[in-house]
Design a protein around this motif. Structure first.
Motif, mmCIF file in Angstrom:
data_model
loop_
_atom_site.group_PDB
_atom_site.id
_atom_site.type_symbol
_atom_site.label_atom_id
_atom_site.label_comp_id
_atom_site.label_asym_id
_atom_site.label_seq_id
_atom_site.Cartn_x
_atom_site.Cartn_y
_atom_site.Cartn_z
ATOM 1 N N GLN A 38 0.856 -1.197 0.000
ATOM 2 C CA GLN A 38 0.000 0.000 0.000
ATOM 3 C C GLN A 38 0.890 1.243 0.000
ATOM 4 O O GLN A 38 0.609 2.223 0.687
ATOM 5 C CB GLN A 38 -0.950 0.001 1.191
ATOM 6 C CG GLN A 38 -2.038 -1.064 1.107
ATOM 7 C CD GLN A 38 -2.946 -0.927 -0.097
ATOM 8 O OE1 GLN A 38 -2.927 -1.742 -1.012
ATOM 9 N NE2 GLN A 38 -3.743 0.116 -0.111
ATOM 10 N N GLY A 39 1.948 1.171 -0.764
ATOM 11 C CA GLY A 39 2.916 2.251 -0.844
ATOM 12 C C GLY A 39 4.009 1.893 -1.837
ATOM 13 O O GLY A 39 3.830 1.029 -2.695
ATOM 14 N N THR A 40 5.156 2.543 -1.685
ATOM 15 C CA THR A 40 6.236 2.466 -2.669
ATOM 16 C C THR A 40 7.528 2.020 -2.019
ATOM 17 O O THR A 40 7.873 2.475 -0.919
ATOM 18 C CB THR A 40 6.451 3.842 -3.334
ATOM 19 O OG1 THR A 40 5.227 4.253 -3.958
ATOM 20 C CG2 THR A 40 7.553 3.796 -4.370
ATOM 21 N N ARG A 41 8.269 1.144 -2.713
ATOM 22 C CA ARG A 41 9.619 0.768 -2.309
ATOM 23 C C ARG A 41 10.595 1.262 -3.377
ATOM 24 O O ARG A 41 10.444 0.937 -4.555
ATOM 25 C CB ARG A 41 9.738 -0.742 -2.143
ATOM 26 C CG ARG A 41 11.158 -1.203 -1.767
ATOM 27 C CD ARG A 41 11.182 -2.689 -1.412
ATOM 28 N NE ARG A 41 10.364 -2.941 -0.222
ATOM 29 C CZ ARG A 41 10.048 -4.147 0.219
ATOM 30 N NH1 ARG A 41 10.460 -5.224 -0.431
ATOM 31 N NH2 ARG A 41 9.308 -4.290 1.310
ATOM 32 N N ASN A 42 11.581 2.057 -2.959
ATOM 33 C CA ASN A 42 12.604 2.556 -3.871
ATOM 34 C C ASN A 42 13.820 1.643 -3.830
ATOM 35 O O ASN A 42 14.252 1.214 -2.751
ATOM 36 C CB ASN A 42 13.030 3.976 -3.480
ATOM 37 C CG ASN A 42 11.949 4.994 -3.732
ATOM 38 O OD1 ASN A 42 11.506 5.184 -4.856
ATOM 39 N ND2 ASN A 42 11.496 5.657 -2.674
ATOM 40 N N ILE A 43 14.380 1.358 -5.024
ATOM 41 C CA ILE A 43 15.592 0.546 -5.108
ATOM 42 C C ILE A 43 16.590 1.237 -6.026
ATOM 43 O O ILE A 43 16.214 1.910 -6.994
ATOM 44 C CB ILE A 43 15.290 -0.882 -5.614
ATOM 45 C CG1 ILE A 43 14.629 -0.845 -6.998
ATOM 46 C CG2 ILE A 43 14.426 -1.618 -4.629
ATOM 47 C CD1 ILE A 43 14.513 -2.211 -7.650
ATOM 48 N N ALA A 44 17.881 1.070 -5.711
ATOM 49 C CA ALA A 44 18.929 1.737 -6.484
ATOM 50 C C ALA A 44 20.214 0.933 -6.395
ATOM 51 O O ALA A 44 20.392 0.104 -5.497
ATOM 52 C CB ALA A 44 19.168 3.149 -5.953
ATOM 53 N N GLU A 53 16.322 8.676 1.001
ATOM 54 C CA GLU A 53 16.524 7.993 2.283
ATOM 55 C C GLU A 53 15.523 6.853 2.432
ATOM 56 O O GLU A 53 14.339 6.998 2.117
ATOM 57 C CB GLU A 53 16.354 8.998 3.430
ATOM 58 C CG GLU A 53 16.673 8.420 4.805
ATOM 59 C CD GLU A 53 16.579 9.456 5.906
ATOM 60 O OE1 GLU A 53 16.691 9.056 7.087
ATOM 61 O OE2 GLU A 53 16.405 10.652 5.592
ATOM 62 N N GLY A 54 16.008 5.714 2.885
ATOM 63 C CA GLY A 54 15.142 4.564 3.068
ATOM 64 C C GLY A 54 15.083 3.627 1.886
ATOM 65 O O GLY A 54 14.429 2.581 1.944
ATOM 66 N N ALA A 55 15.765 3.981 0.780
ATOM 67 C CA ALA A 55 15.765 3.118 -0.394
ATOM 68 C C ALA A 55 16.545 1.832 -0.123
ATOM 69 O O ALA A 55 17.480 1.808 0.680
ATOM 70 C CB ALA A 55 16.370 3.847 -1.588
#
Length: 244
Positions: free
Chosen positions: A178-184, A229-231
Protein backbone atom coordinates in the motif's frame (compact mmCIF):
# COMPACT_ATOMS: atom_id res chain seq x y z
CA UNK A 1 0.75 -19.11 -5.05
CA UNK A 2 -0.25 -18.24 -8.61
CA UNK A 3 1.40 -15.01 -9.76
CA UNK A 4 0.55 -13.62 -13.20
CA UNK A 5 3.37 -11.57 -14.73
CA UNK A 6 2.32 -9.23 -17.53
CA UNK A 7 5.33 -8.46 -19.68
CA UNK A 8 6.67 -11.75 -18.40
CA UNK A 9 8.83 -12.39 -21.46
CA UNK A 10 10.76 -9.11 -21.32
CA UNK A 11 14.08 -8.05 -19.76
CA UNK A 12 12.75 -7.80 -16.20
CA UNK A 13 9.68 -10.01 -16.51
CA UNK A 14 11.48 -13.13 -17.69
CA UNK A 15 13.85 -12.90 -14.73
CA UNK A 16 10.98 -12.28 -12.30
CA UNK A 17 9.22 -15.42 -13.58
CA UNK A 18 12.38 -17.48 -13.06
CA UNK A 19 12.90 -16.18 -9.51
CA UNK A 20 9.27 -16.84 -8.55
CA UNK A 21 9.34 -20.37 -9.94
CA UNK A 22 12.57 -21.14 -8.12
CA UNK A 23 10.83 -19.99 -4.93
CA UNK A 24 8.08 -22.54 -5.53
CA UNK A 25 5.35 -20.31 -6.95
CA UNK A 26 3.26 -20.83 -10.06
CA UNK A 27 4.54 -17.87 -12.09
CA UNK A 28 2.68 -17.39 -15.37
CA UNK A 29 4.27 -15.10 -18.01
CA UNK A 30 1.66 -13.12 -19.96
CA UNK A 31 2.28 -11.15 -23.14
CA UNK A 32 1.02 -10.72 -26.67
CA UNK A 33 2.89 -13.91 -27.54
CA UNK A 34 0.81 -15.84 -24.99
CA UNK A 35 -2.47 -14.37 -26.24
CA UNK A 36 -2.93 -11.60 -23.67
CA UNK A 37 -3.34 -8.02 -24.94
CA UNK A 38 -3.46 -5.51 -22.10
CA UNK A 39 -4.44 -2.67 -24.47
CA UNK A 40 -7.61 -4.40 -25.66
CA UNK A 41 -8.14 -6.64 -22.65
CA UNK A 42 -8.14 -9.73 -24.86
CA UNK A 43 -7.36 -12.89 -22.87
CA UNK A 44 -6.83 -10.96 -19.64
CA UNK A 45 -9.73 -12.22 -17.55
CA UNK A 46 -8.96 -15.84 -18.40
CA UNK A 47 -5.25 -15.37 -17.65
CA UNK A 48 -5.96 -13.91 -14.20
CA UNK A 49 -8.34 -16.69 -13.14
CA UNK A 50 -7.01 -18.17 -9.90
CA UNK A 51 -4.16 -15.65 -9.60
CA UNK A 52 -3.48 -14.22 -6.17
CA UNK A 53 -1.00 -11.61 -7.45
CA UNK A 54 -0.60 -9.77 -10.75
CA UNK A 55 2.66 -8.04 -11.66
CA UNK A 56 2.47 -5.49 -14.49
CA UNK A 57 5.81 -4.97 -16.23
CA UNK A 58 4.42 -3.87 -19.59
CA UNK A 59 5.66 -0.61 -21.06
CA UNK A 60 4.49 2.04 -23.46
CA UNK A 61 5.88 1.51 -26.99
CA UNK A 62 6.80 5.20 -27.14
CA UNK A 63 8.17 7.76 -24.67
CA UNK A 64 6.21 10.68 -26.17
CA UNK A 65 2.80 12.30 -25.66
CA UNK A 66 1.09 9.01 -26.60
CA UNK A 67 2.38 7.26 -23.46
CA UNK A 68 -0.25 8.56 -20.99
CA UNK A 69 -3.05 7.04 -23.07
CA UNK A 70 -1.25 3.69 -23.06
CA UNK A 71 -0.97 3.60 -19.27
CA UNK A 72 -4.53 4.88 -18.76
CA UNK A 73 -6.03 2.16 -20.95
CA UNK A 74 -3.84 -0.72 -19.78
CA UNK A 75 -4.24 0.06 -16.09
CA UNK A 76 -8.01 0.45 -16.42
CA UNK A 77 -8.18 -2.93 -18.15
CA UNK A 78 -5.86 -4.59 -15.65
CA UNK A 79 -7.60 -3.37 -12.52
CA UNK A 80 -11.07 -4.21 -13.83
CA UNK A 81 -9.99 -7.74 -14.72
CA UNK A 82 -8.06 -8.18 -11.45
CA UNK A 83 -11.07 -7.10 -9.40
CA UNK A 84 -13.34 -9.53 -11.28
CA UNK A 85 -10.85 -12.35 -10.72
CA UNK A 86 -10.45 -11.60 -7.01
CA UNK A 87 -6.73 -10.83 -7.29
CA UNK A 88 -5.45 -9.65 -3.92
CA UNK A 89 -2.25 -7.82 -4.87
CA UNK A 90 -1.19 -5.76 -7.92
CA UNK A 91 2.45 -4.76 -8.42
CA UNK A 92 3.95 -2.29 -10.91
CA UNK A 93 7.49 -1.15 -11.67
CA UNK A 94 8.12 2.59 -11.84
CA UNK A 95 11.07 5.00 -11.68
CA UNK A 96 12.85 6.67 -8.76
CA UNK A 97 12.16 10.42 -8.89
CA UNK A 98 9.49 10.01 -11.56
CA UNK A 99 7.24 12.64 -9.99
CA UNK A 100 10.02 15.24 -10.05
CA UNK A 101 10.52 15.42 -13.83
CA UNK A 102 7.30 16.95 -15.21
CA UNK A 103 9.06 18.10 -18.38
CA UNK A 104 9.13 14.51 -19.70
CA UNK A 105 5.94 13.09 -21.21
CA UNK A 106 6.92 9.54 -20.30
CA UNK A 107 7.61 10.39 -16.66
CA UNK A 108 4.24 12.13 -16.37
CA UNK A 109 2.69 9.00 -17.87
CA UNK A 110 4.34 6.78 -15.26
CA UNK A 111 3.04 9.05 -12.48
CA UNK A 112 -0.42 8.60 -14.01
CA UNK A 113 0.06 4.82 -13.91
CA UNK A 114 0.99 5.01 -10.23
CA UNK A 115 -2.00 7.23 -9.43
CA UNK A 116 -4.46 4.90 -11.19
CA UNK A 117 -3.11 1.96 -9.20
CA UNK A 118 -3.31 3.84 -5.89
CA UNK A 119 -6.92 4.85 -6.54
CA UNK A 120 -7.96 1.42 -7.77
CA UNK A 121 -9.84 -1.43 -6.06
CA UNK A 122 -6.92 -3.85 -5.67
CA UNK A 123 -4.32 -3.76 -2.84
CA UNK A 124 -1.06 -2.64 -4.42
CA UNK A 125 2.69 -2.24 -4.31
CA UNK A 126 4.87 0.11 -6.38
CA UNK A 127 8.55 -0.64 -6.92
CA UNK A 128 10.50 2.39 -8.10
CA UNK A 129 13.93 1.65 -9.58
CA UNK A 130 16.73 3.87 -10.79
CA UNK A 131 18.07 3.62 -14.37
CA UNK A 132 19.14 0.16 -15.52
CA UNK A 133 22.79 -0.60 -16.35
CA UNK A 134 21.48 -2.26 -19.51
CA UNK A 135 20.08 1.02 -20.83
CA UNK A 136 23.39 2.90 -20.87
CA UNK A 137 24.10 2.13 -24.53
CA UNK A 138 20.72 3.51 -25.54
CA UNK A 139 21.25 6.64 -23.44
CA UNK A 140 24.58 7.30 -25.17
CA UNK A 141 23.16 6.62 -28.61
CA UNK A 142 20.67 9.47 -28.34
CA UNK A 143 23.38 12.13 -28.58
CA UNK A 144 26.31 10.32 -30.21
CA UNK A 145 28.10 10.59 -33.52
CA UNK A 146 31.21 8.90 -34.90
CA UNK A 147 33.58 10.83 -32.64
CA UNK A 148 31.73 12.11 -29.59
CA UNK A 149 29.00 11.32 -27.09
CA UNK A 150 27.33 14.33 -25.49
CA UNK A 151 25.98 13.73 -21.98
CA UNK A 152 24.77 15.96 -19.13
CA UNK A 153 26.50 15.92 -15.75
CA UNK A 154 23.46 15.26 -13.57
CA UNK A 155 23.65 12.38 -11.12
CA UNK A 156 22.45 8.82 -11.72
CA UNK A 157 22.51 5.82 -9.39
CA UNK A 158 22.12 2.95 -11.87
CA UNK A 159 21.07 -0.59 -11.02
CA UNK A 160 21.42 -4.01 -12.63
CA UNK A 161 18.26 -5.43 -14.23
CA UNK A 162 18.82 -8.65 -12.28
CA UNK A 163 18.66 -6.71 -9.01
CA UNK A 164 15.46 -4.98 -10.17
CA UNK A 165 13.91 -8.35 -10.98
CA UNK A 166 14.82 -9.68 -7.54
CA UNK A 167 13.25 -6.65 -5.86
CA UNK A 168 10.04 -6.98 -7.89
CA UNK A 169 9.84 -10.70 -7.12
CA UNK A 170 10.42 -10.09 -3.40
CA UNK A 171 7.61 -7.53 -3.27
CA UNK A 172 5.22 -9.72 -5.25
CA UNK A 173 5.74 -12.61 -2.84
CA UNK A 174 4.93 -10.44 0.17
CA UNK A 175 1.91 -8.60 1.49
CA UNK A 176 0.79 -5.48 -0.42
CA UNK A 177 2.84 -2.47 0.61
CA UNK A 178 0.00 0.00 0.00
CA UNK A 179 2.92 2.25 -0.84
CA UNK A 180 6.24 2.47 -2.67
CA UNK A 181 9.62 0.77 -2.31
CA UNK A 182 12.60 2.56 -3.87
CA UNK A 183 15.59 0.55 -5.11
CA UNK A 184 18.93 1.74 -6.48
CA UNK A 185 22.45 0.59 -7.26
CA UNK A 186 25.28 1.12 -4.78
CA UNK A 187 27.09 3.97 -6.59
CA UNK A 188 26.23 7.48 -7.76
CA UNK A 189 27.85 8.83 -10.94
CA UNK A 190 27.59 12.02 -12.97
CA UNK A 191 26.07 10.79 -16.23
CA UNK A 192 28.94 12.12 -18.32
CA UNK A 193 31.43 10.22 -16.13
CA UNK A 194 29.30 7.08 -16.42
CA UNK A 195 29.63 7.43 -20.17
CA UNK A 196 33.41 7.68 -19.95
CA UNK A 197 33.61 4.60 -17.74
CA UNK A 198 31.43 2.66 -20.17
CA UNK A 199 33.37 3.64 -23.29
CA UNK A 200 36.73 2.93 -21.65
CA UNK A 201 35.62 -0.53 -20.52
CA UNK A 202 34.66 -1.37 -24.10
CA UNK A 203 37.72 0.10 -25.77
CA UNK A 204 35.55 2.70 -27.50
CA UNK A 205 37.71 5.67 -28.52
CA UNK A 206 34.92 8.23 -28.72
CA UNK A 207 35.12 11.27 -26.44
CA UNK A 208 32.40 12.18 -23.95
CA UNK A 209 31.56 15.89 -24.10
CA UNK A 210 29.73 17.33 -21.11
CA UNK A 211 26.57 19.04 -22.36
CA UNK A 212 23.90 19.75 -19.79
CA UNK A 213 21.29 20.21 -22.54
CA UNK A 214 21.91 16.85 -24.20
CA UNK A 215 19.44 13.97 -24.21
CA UNK A 216 16.34 13.09 -22.20
CA UNK A 217 18.03 13.20 -18.81
CA UNK A 218 18.89 16.86 -19.26
CA UNK A 219 15.31 17.42 -18.13
CA UNK A 220 16.15 15.82 -14.75
CA UNK A 221 18.76 18.17 -13.23
CA UNK A 222 20.51 17.77 -9.92
CA UNK A 223 19.93 14.64 -7.88
CA UNK A 224 16.23 13.93 -8.54
CA UNK A 225 17.02 10.51 -10.08
CA UNK A 226 19.12 9.12 -7.23
CA UNK A 227 17.93 7.12 -4.23
CA UNK A 228 16.14 8.82 -1.40
CA UNK A 229 16.52 7.99 2.28
CA UNK A 230 15.14 4.56 3.07
CA UNK A 231 15.76 3.12 -0.39
CA UNK A 232 16.91 -0.49 -0.75
CA UNK A 233 20.48 -0.51 -2.10
CA UNK A 234 21.16 -3.39 -4.48
CA UNK A 235 24.48 -5.28 -4.35
CA UNK A 236 25.73 -5.16 -7.95
CA UNK A 237 28.20 -2.35 -8.77
CA UNK A 238 28.39 -0.93 -12.29
CA UNK A 239 32.12 -1.54 -12.78
CA UNK A 240 31.67 -5.12 -11.60
CA UNK A 241 28.81 -5.63 -14.06
CA UNK A 242 30.81 -4.08 -16.92
CA UNK A 243 33.66 -6.45 -16.26
CA UNK A 244 31.57 -9.59 -16.62
Amino acid sequence: MKIAVLGGTGLIGSQVVTILREAGHEAVPLSLSTGVDLLTGQGLSEALTGAEVVVNLTNSPTFDEASPAFFQTTMDNLLAAAERAGVGHAVILSIVGVDQVPALDYYRAKVLQEDILKAGPVPYSIVRATQFFEFMDAVMSWTADENTVRLPSNALQPIAAADVAQAVADVSMGAPLQGTRNIAGPDVFPLDELGRITLAARGDQRTVVTDDSAGMFAAAPGDVLIATEGAVIAPTAYREWLGR
